[in-house]
Write a protein that holds these residues in place. Structure first.
Motif, mmCIF file in Angstrom:
data_model
loop_
_atom_site.group_PDB
_atom_site.id
_atom_site.type_symbol
_atom_site.label_atom_id
_atom_site.label_comp_id
_atom_site.label_asym_id
_atom_site.label_seq_id
_atom_site.Cartn_x
_atom_site.Cartn_y
_atom_site.Cartn_z
ATOM 1 N N PRO A 23 0.840 -1.201 0.000
ATOM 2 C CA PRO A 23 0.000 0.000 0.000
ATOM 3 C C PRO A 23 0.874 1.249 0.000
ATOM 4 O O PRO A 23 1.980 1.239 0.546
ATOM 5 C CB PRO A 23 -0.782 -0.125 1.307
ATOM 6 N N VAL A 25 0.613 5.911 -0.297
ATOM 7 C CA VAL A 25 -0.177 7.134 -0.400
ATOM 8 C C VAL A 25 0.256 7.884 -1.646
ATOM 9 O O VAL A 25 1.431 8.183 -1.826
ATOM 10 C CB VAL A 25 0.013 8.016 0.861
ATOM 11 N N VAL A 45 -5.100 6.526 -1.503
ATOM 12 C CA VAL A 45 -4.289 5.330 -1.311
ATOM 13 C C VAL A 45 -4.374 4.467 -2.571
ATOM 14 O O VAL A 45 -5.420 4.390 -3.215
ATOM 15 C CB VAL A 45 -4.780 4.530 -0.087
ATOM 16 N N TYR A 47 -2.433 0.663 -4.413
ATOM 17 C CA TYR A 47 -1.760 -0.573 -4.046
ATOM 18 C C TYR A 47 -0.989 -1.125 -5.236
ATOM 19 O O TYR A 47 -1.497 -1.138 -6.354
ATOM 20 C CB TYR A 47 -2.777 -1.632 -3.583
#
Length: 166
Positions: A23, A25, A45, A47
């Protein structure tokens, strides 16, 4: 180029190898004054999912170059290549992208991936092209390879995307 080898895969409950999910930001913003949560901070966010065939990127965050949008939301976006590099991932390792939807905070940097399959629900594609809730220049770009897949699907072997409309 070089990339960091992913750590050994974790084992699931029946001993099967699981992909590595990273993950990160991609940006921060403030909710606008005319929205519920006005003035509160928000986080974008995304991934990166390491799997046998490469990297599946889930969402690409805000795009760049729209001063009106930046001012409205006080956007502090981060560039996908920089964030991936911090995780030891090079752009060329991204073999597919999945967008949960095509809003500006989820698909803004899709244009960094010409020729890479981008999976999206047909309903989200339709909304992006029939309403004004996104910036089409960030969605429609030369070399775009959108794959419209309705409902739950497996864009790459072993990674299942679950549709959650609404």
């Amino acid at each position: 180029h070089t990339s960091i080898e992913p750590p050994p895969a974790a084992l699931g409950p029946i001993g099967l190898s699981l992909p590595d999910i990273v993950p990160f930001v991609l940006g921060e913003f403030r909710f606008a004054v005319d929205e519920p949560h006005a003035g509160e901070p928000g986080v974008v966010v995304a991934y990166a999912i390491r799997h046998r065939g490469g990297i599946l990127l889930f969402d690409t965050g805000f795009g760049f170059g729209n001063d009106e949008l930046d001012a409205y939301y006080s956007i502090e976006a981060r560039r996908v290549p920089d964030v991936l590099a911090e995780a030891g991932i090079v752009m060329d390792d991204v073999t597919s992208v999945v967008n949960c939807h095509l809003h500006v905070d989820h698909a803004g940097q899709n244009s960094l991936f010409p020729g890479v399959p981008i999976f999206v629900q047909p309903a989200e594609w339709e909304l992006a092209h029939t309403t004004d809730h996104t910036i089409l220049e960030w969605v429609d770009f030369p070399g775009a390879d959108y794959r419209l897949i309705a409902g739950d699907h497996e864009p790459v072997e072993g990674i299942r995307v679950v549709a959650t409309p609404g």
